[in-house]
Each structure stands twice: as structure tokens, then as C-alpha cells.
Design a protein around this motif. Structure first.
Motif, PDB file in Angstrom:
ATOM      1  N   THR A 272       0.647  -1.163   0.061  1.00  0.00           N
ATOM      2  CA  THR A 272      -0.093   0.063   0.086  1.00  0.00           C
ATOM      3  C   THR A 272       0.707   1.041   0.051  1.00  0.00           C
ATOM      4  O   THR A 272       1.574   1.419   0.868  1.00  0.00           O
ATOM      5  N   TYR A 273       0.672   2.012  -0.943  1.00  0.00           N
ATOM      6  CA  TYR A 273       1.391   3.305  -1.024  1.00  0.00           C
ATOM      7  C   TYR A 273       0.546   4.377  -0.628  1.00  0.00           C
ATOM      8  O   TYR A 273      -0.679   4.524  -0.818  1.00  0.00           O
ATOM      9  N   THR A 274       1.005   5.353   0.207  1.00  0.00           N
ATOM     10  CA  THR A 274       0.214   6.600   0.867  1.00  0.00           C
ATOM     11  C   THR A 274       0.181   7.628  -0.202  1.00  0.00           C
ATOM     12  O   THR A 274       1.376   8.265  -0.417  1.00  0.00           O
ATOM     13  N   ALA A 275      -0.880   8.338  -0.850  1.00  0.00           N
ATOM     14  CA  ALA A 275      -0.740   9.446  -1.676  1.00  0.00           C
ATOM     15  C   ALA A 275       0.045   9.159  -2.985  1.00  0.00           C
ATOM     16  O   ALA A 275      -0.492   9.547  -3.941  1.00  0.00           O
ATOM     17  N   LEU A 276       1.087   8.743  -2.941  1.00  0.00           N
ATOM     18  CA  LEU A 276       1.867   8.726  -4.194  1.00  0.00           C
ATOM     19  C   LEU A 276       2.461   7.509  -4.445  1.00  0.00           C
ATOM     20  O   LEU A 276       3.042   6.725  -3.801  1.00  0.00           O
ATOM     21  N   LEU A 277       2.328   7.006  -5.780  1.00  0.00           N
ATOM     22  CA  LEU A 277       3.217   5.872  -6.485  1.00  0.00           C
ATOM     23  C   LEU A 277       4.332   6.665  -7.193  1.00  0.00           C
ATOM     24  O   LEU A 277       4.099   6.934  -8.098  1.00  0.00           O
ATOM     25  N   PRO A 278       5.371   6.427  -6.713  1.00  0.00           N
ATOM     26  CA  PRO A 278       6.590   7.307  -7.248  1.00  0.00           C
ATOM     27  C   PRO A 278       6.950   6.634  -8.824  1.00  0.00           C
ATOM     28  O   PRO A 278       6.535   5.549  -9.263  1.00  0.00           O
ATOM     29  N   ALA A 279       7.240   7.633  -9.496  1.00  0.00           N
ATOM     30  CA  ALA A 279       7.598   7.403 -10.932  1.00  0.00           C
ATOM     31  C   ALA A 279       8.430   6.191 -10.881  1.00  0.00           C
ATOM     32  O   ALA A 279       9.648   6.257 -10.094  1.00  0.00           O
ATOM     33  N   GLY A 280       8.226   5.208 -11.892  1.00  0.00           N
ATOM     34  CA  GLY A 280       9.146   3.957 -11.706  1.00  0.00           C
ATOM     35  C   GLY A 280       8.625   2.895 -10.898  1.00  0.00           C
ATOM     36  O   GLY A 280       9.070   1.782 -11.217  1.00  0.00           O
ATOM     37  N   SER A 281       7.660   3.059 -10.118  1.00  0.00           N
ATOM     38  CA  SER A 281       7.203   1.916  -9.481  1.00  0.00           C
ATOM     39  C   SER A 281       6.030   1.341  -9.929  1.00  0.00           C
ATOM     40  O   SER A 281       5.454   1.720 -10.894  1.00  0.00           O
ATOM     41  N   LYS A 282       5.689   0.216  -9.520  1.00  0.00           N
ATOM     42  CA  LYS A 282       4.772  -0.654 -10.170  1.00  0.00           C
ATOM     43  C   LYS A 282       3.685  -1.161  -8.921  1.00  0.00           C
ATOM     44  O   LYS A 282       4.064  -1.367  -7.957  1.00  0.00           O
ATOM     45  N   LEU A 283       2.380  -1.404  -9.337  1.00  0.00           N
ATOM     46  CA  LEU A 283       1.464  -1.930  -8.666  1.00  0.00           C
ATOM     47  C   LEU A 283       1.088  -3.404  -9.137  1.00  0.00           C
ATOM     48  O   LEU A 283       0.713  -3.596 -10.371  1.00  0.00           O
TER      49      LEU A 283
ATOM     50  N   ASP B 110      -1.839  -4.738  -4.913  1.00  0.00           N
ATOM     51  CA  ASP B 110      -1.135  -3.432  -4.192  1.00  0.00           C
ATOM     52  C   ASP B 110      -2.284  -2.393  -4.372  1.00  0.00           C
ATOM     53  O   ASP B 110      -3.154  -2.445  -5.291  1.00  0.00           O
ATOM     54  N   SER B 111      -1.981  -1.204  -3.739  1.00  0.00           N
ATOM     55  CA  SER B 111      -2.980  -0.092  -3.658  1.00  0.00           C
ATOM     56  C   SER B 111      -2.306   1.358  -3.726  1.00  0.00           C
ATOM     57  O   SER B 111      -1.237   1.173  -2.987  1.00  0.00           O
ATOM     58  N   VAL B 112      -2.948   2.328  -3.923  1.00  0.00           N
ATOM     59  CA  VAL B 112      -2.499   3.662  -3.657  1.00  0.00           C
ATOM     60  C   VAL B 112      -3.796   4.210  -2.921  1.00  0.00           C
ATOM     61  O   VAL B 112      -4.856   4.328  -3.333  1.00  0.00           O
ATOM     62  N   THR B 113      -3.650   4.706  -1.635  1.00  0.00           N
ATOM     63  CA  THR B 113      -4.598   5.375  -0.865  1.00  0.00           C
ATOM     64  C   THR B 113      -4.409   6.819  -0.879  1.00  0.00           C
ATOM     65  O   THR B 113      -3.158   7.217  -1.113  1.00  0.00           O
ATOM     66  N   SER B 114      -5.330   7.710  -0.735  1.00  0.00           N
ATOM     67  CA  SER B 114      -5.583   9.210  -0.630  1.00  0.00           C
ATOM     68  C   SER B 114      -4.849   9.383   0.663  1.00  0.00           C
ATOM     69  O   SER B 114      -4.515   8.600   1.682  1.00  0.00           O
ATOM     70  N   PRO B 115      -4.193  10.851   0.889  1.00  0.00           N
ATOM     71  CA  PRO B 115      -3.480  11.129   2.388  1.00  0.00           C
ATOM     72  C   PRO B 115      -4.474  10.954   3.382  1.00  0.00           C
ATOM     73  O   PRO B 115      -4.126  10.912   4.556  1.00  0.00           O
ATOM     74  N   ASN B 116      -5.678  11.117   3.094  1.00  0.00           N
ATOM     75  CA  ASN B 116      -6.761  11.213   4.258  1.00  0.00           C
ATOM     76  C   ASN B 116      -7.343   9.792   4.521  1.00  0.00           C
ATOM     77  O   ASN B 116      -8.160   9.602   5.275  1.00  0.00           O
ATOM     78  N   GLY B 117      -7.022   8.786   3.732  1.00  0.00           N
ATOM     79  CA  GLY B 117      -7.206   7.297   3.819  1.00  0.00           C
ATOM     80  C   GLY B 117      -8.758   7.092   3.198  1.00  0.00           C
ATOM     81  O   GLY B 117      -9.292   6.009   3.223  1.00  0.00           O
ATOM     82  N   GLN B 118      -9.247   8.009   2.578  1.00  0.00           N
ATOM     83  CA  GLN B 118     -10.695   7.958   2.360  1.00  0.00           C
ATOM     84  C   GLN B 118     -10.893   7.453   0.900  1.00  0.00           C
ATOM     85  O   GLN B 118     -11.928   6.762   0.481  1.00  0.00           O
TER      86      GLN B 118
ATOM     87  N   THR C 136       9.444  14.693 -17.035  1.00  0.00           N
ATOM     88  CA  THR C 136       9.953  13.647 -15.966  1.00  0.00           C
ATOM     89  C   THR C 136       8.839  13.560 -15.030  1.00  0.00           C
ATOM     90  O   THR C 136       8.685  14.694 -14.365  1.00  0.00           O
ATOM     91  N   SER C 137       8.242  12.615 -14.892  1.00  0.00           N
ATOM     92  CA  SER C 137       7.158  12.471 -13.761  1.00  0.00           C
ATOM     93  C   SER C 137       7.661  12.219 -12.490  1.00  0.00           C
ATOM     94  O   SER C 137       8.790  11.614 -11.997  1.00  0.00           O
ATOM     95  N   LYS C 138       6.921  12.930 -11.392  1.00  0.00           N
ATOM     96  CA  LYS C 138       7.162  12.656  -9.980  1.00  0.00           C
ATOM     97  C   LYS C 138       6.415  11.099  -9.665  1.00  0.00           C
ATOM     98  O   LYS C 138       6.855  10.578  -8.793  1.00  0.00           O
ATOM     99  N   GLY C 139       5.242  11.039 -10.254  1.00  0.00           N
ATOM    100  CA  GLY C 139       4.265   9.695 -10.088  1.00  0.00           C
ATOM    101  C   GLY C 139       3.257   9.892 -10.281  1.00  0.00           C
ATOM    102  O   GLY C 139       2.449  10.880 -10.769  1.00  0.00           O
ATOM    103  N   PHE C 140       2.314   8.917  -9.737  1.00  0.00           N
ATOM    104  CA  PHE C 140       0.887   8.948  -9.810  1.00  0.00           C
ATOM    105  C   PHE C 140       0.301   9.011  -8.522  1.00  0.00           C
ATOM    106  O   PHE C 140       0.839   8.373  -7.603  1.00  0.00           O
ATOM    107  N   SER C 141      -0.709   9.801  -8.469  1.00  0.00           N
ATOM    108  CA  SER C 141      -1.128  10.254  -6.922  1.00  0.00           C
ATOM    109  C   SER C 141      -2.796  10.174  -6.726  1.00  0.00           C
ATOM    110  O   SER C 141      -3.408  10.311  -7.696  1.00  0.00           O
ATOM    111  N   VAL C 142      -3.249   9.804  -5.788  1.00  0.00           N
ATOM    112  CA  VAL C 142      -4.766   9.782  -5.283  1.00  0.00           C
ATOM    113  C   VAL C 142      -4.753  10.898  -4.376  1.00  0.00           C
ATOM    114  O   VAL C 142      -4.308  10.903  -3.292  1.00  0.00           O
TER     115      VAL C 142
END
Length: 386
Positions: A35-46, A50-58, A118-124
Motif C-alpha cells: 500500500t502506497y500512501t498518496a503517491l506511487l513514485p515514478a518507476g514504481s509498479k502496482l 497492491d494499492s495507492v490510498t489518498s492522504p486522508n485514507g478515504q 520527467t514524472s514525479k509519479g501517480f497520486s490519489v
């Protein structure tokens, strides 16, 4: 071997589950999921599970075992899906060149966003939107997914935002200062006045009460509707914040509620809800109420709502339209002309169609059918004559 991003990623043991989505069965997740919190950094895989959650967990985006990338909101509501539930074992990749892609055995079969940066990554985000950003923090691509209704038994944590549509014209935000505030076009139009309470949250309770709790769990505001039973909280397209009880009745609202209107300017009824139409009719008992009007009579919306279905040439209903108003839907059928499209927001007095005599109709009229929380009800108990 997967790299572990300690500051954003946690690994938890999960129980294998099967979830039905869009007619497909989700393959069980693996025993270990990241589980990634807020950001899946560029170059990373799900990987599957696997999951990406928003910073407030909602809100969370899950790479499911069936190959479907799905965003779930408050109360596990499906907010967005890649609709790729036929690719078991697929992997999502936040590429460094900007693309978010889905791959199967190393081959890309779906991708989103522009590339060439150049991407920082994917975020929720805290409002449920999903985006990719560059290293300077600029948004390069976004899906403005949103949630406007939350079920009983859930909470709105600090930073959570509900929206009526993909825009930001009407939002309900649980602020970090403890205030639950509705904004319309950037202006605060209603609030619980519970500011100066950092760490507070709002609970949509199973007993029907909407409550703001302080960080120490002390209630500091409520609707006092604890006998209504668990329903849902809606931020409606008419700009009203409405709490519904277990029976689908409106038990509280931020603003006075307008009465929903009969769809035509006529009080002539040619068929009533529940009439026995005799053996051979399917269904035998009339599911709506018929307004006897000439072909070409204007058919109006019953209030501010969203068109959720438009169908032409149905064997039974002919041409028909379904509009949703909160937890209530109004179907108007046997139309000669449909003047709206699915997904369109309509106003209180907007013409949506012309009456007709299409489908299984024995004469010119409009068939009016209403459902509350999906249950058929007598339209004359819901709608008021114009």
C-alpha cells in the motif's frame, strides 16, 4: 524483486476475496499486498493486490487480480475503473516519462496521460481525483473522479471533499480546522460552525444521525436525527446537503427542500399505480401513474437532477427518460421525443421530452414511474401537481 519505498509503502497480509464488478469476478489478491500512501513514485509498479490510498485514507486505487485497476471511495463505492477485467495478473506502472500504463507479460495494453516529461509519479488526492505530476509539482494529467454520496456507517476525515460533479463549483469539505463546510463557486454557503477543532471528523452514523466529533471523540454538532436509521448523506446537484434515513426519507437538509413536481402541466389521470391490468399483462399490476395528455405536450424535470438513462424504441416503454433526484428516480415513458442525454444535469423547470404514444401504449399519454432507493412507490405520493 520489488523495491520497497519505506516512506510511502506498507505491506500487509490480506485475506483472499472475490468481488463482483461490471459482471466480472475479481481474482483473489495475493497473501502480501503493498500500500502506497498518496503517491506511487515514478518507476514504481502496482502488482495484483497492491494499492495507492489518498492522504486522508478515504480513497484507494487497487490493482485487482483480474487486471482491473479500480478506484474505491468512502464505503467501498466504485468511483472509476479501467474496465480491463480480462487481464489476470496485469501490472500498473507509473512510468518516468509520464504515462500511467497497464501491462501484461511486459506488453502495454492500456495507458493514460501525456508523456515527454520527467514524472514525479501517480497520486490519489484527498477529493478522490487521480493525477500525474512532474518533478516541479505541476499537474500533467488528471481524472476528476468524485463522490457525492456516502453511506451510513462511514466517516469524513479531515481534508475529505465531496462533489456533485467533476467540477469544483459545489463541494462539501471536512476542513482540517474541524469545520464541515459547503462551498458554491468558491463561496461558503453553509457550515457546522465547528472551526477551531483540529482533528475533528464527521460521522454518517448507522442510527441516522450526522455528527461532528472532536479529536477527543466528544460530539460538538449533530442533526439530532438518531431515530431515522442508517441511510446516506448526499451533496445533491441542486446544491443542497441532504441526509436520508433508512426508509429513504429526507430527515435533514442544509437548506429547505423544494417539492418535486409532476412532469406535465395536467392533472388528468388515465391510469393509477397498482391498477390490476388483468391476466396476460407483465407486470400485471400497473407500476406507475399515467397522465393523459396529447402527443407533443412538454415533459419537464421534477426538480434539479441528473439524467441517468435515456432509451429509444423500448418494446414496452417506447422512448423513455430516467432522471435521478437524490435517492428518488422518475421515469417518464411513451415519449415522442427525448430532448436530454445521459449524464446531463437538468434544472427544476427544464423541458426534457415531448409526450407521445410509443411502445405498448393504447393512446397518447405519459407513463410516470417513481422509485425511492430502488423501490417502486406511488408517484402521486412523491410528486406534486404543477
Amino acid at each position: 524483486m520489488r523495491r520497497t519505498h519505506i516512506w510511502t509503502r506498507t505491506v500487509t497480509a490480506v485475506t483472499a476475496v472475490a468481488i463482483a464488478l461490471a459482471g466480472a469476478l475479481v481474482v483473489a489478491a495475493p497473501a502480501q499486498a503493498a500500500t502506497y500512501t498518496a503517491l506511487l513514485p515514478a518507476g514504481s509498479k502496482l502488482y495484483p493486490g497492491d494499492s495507492v490510498t489518498s492522504p486522508n485514507g478515504q480513497y484507494r486505487v487497487v490493482m485487482q487480480g483480474d487486471g482491473n485497476l479500480v478506484e474505491y471511495g468512502i464505503g467501498n463505492v466504485v468511483m472509476w475503473a479501467s474496465n480491463t477485467a480480462n487481464k489476470p495478473g496485469a501490472v500498473a506502472v507509473a512510468r518516468k516519462d509520464g504515462y500511467l500504463v497497464l501491462t501484461m507479460n511486459g506488453v502495454i495494453f492500456a495507458k493514460w496521460g501525456p508523456n515527454g516529461y520527467t514524472s514525479k509519479g501517480f497520486s490519489v488526492e484527498a477529493d478522490g481525483s487521480m493525477r500525474t505530476t512532474d518533478t516541479a509539482g505541476a499537474v500533467r494529467w488528471q481524472i476528476a473522479s468524485f463522490q457525492g454520496r456516502v453511506p451510513a456507517g462511514t466517516v469524513l476525515t479531515a481534508g475529505t471533499t465531496l462533489r456533485t460533479d467533476a467540477s469544483t463549483s459545489c463541494v462539501l469539505t471536512m476542513q482540517a480546522d474541524g469545520n464541515l463546510v459547503q462551498y458554491t463557486n468558491g463561496r461558503a454557503t453553509w457550515s457546522t460552525r465547528t472551526y477551531r477543532n483540529p482533528g475533528a471528523w464527521t460521522a454518517v452514523q448507522a442510527d441516522g444521525n450526522l455528527v461532528v466529533y472532536r479529536a477527543d471523540r466528544k460530539a460538538i454538532w449533530s442533526t439530532k436525527t438518531y431515530r431515522a436509521g442508517g441511510g446516506q448523506l448526499l451533496l445533491q446537484v441542486d446544491g443542497n446537503v441532504v441526509l436520508y434515513g433508512k426508509a429513504g426519507t429526507r430527515v435533514w437538509s442544509a437548506k429547505p427542500i423544494s417539492t418535486m413536481q409532476w412532469p406535465v402541466v395536467s392533472r388528468v389521470i388515465s391510469g393509477r399505480y397498482g391498477d390490476d391490468r388483468g391476466a396476460g399483462h407483465v407486470p400485471r399490476y400497473h407500476q406507475g401513474t399515467d397522465a393523459a395528455v396529447p402527443i407533443g405536450t412538454p415533459v419537464y424535470s421534477s426538480g434539479p437532477g441528473t439524467v441517468t438513462k435515456t432509451v429509444a424504441n423500448d418494446p414496452s416503454y417506447g422512448n423513455y427518460v430516467v432522471v435521478t433526484y437524490g435517492v428518488t428516480t422518475v421515469l417518464t415513458a411513451h415519449l415522442s421525443k427525448i430532448e436530454v442525454t445521459t449524464g446531463q444535469t437538468v434544472g427544476a423547470e427544464q423541458e426534457i421530452a415531448k409526450s407521445g404514444n410509443t411502445g405498448q401504449s393504447t393512446g397518447p399519454h405519459v407513463h410516470v414511474e417513481t422509485r425511492v432507493n430502488g423501490n417502486l412507490v406511488d408517484p402521486l405520493t412523491v410528486l406534486q401537481f404543477r
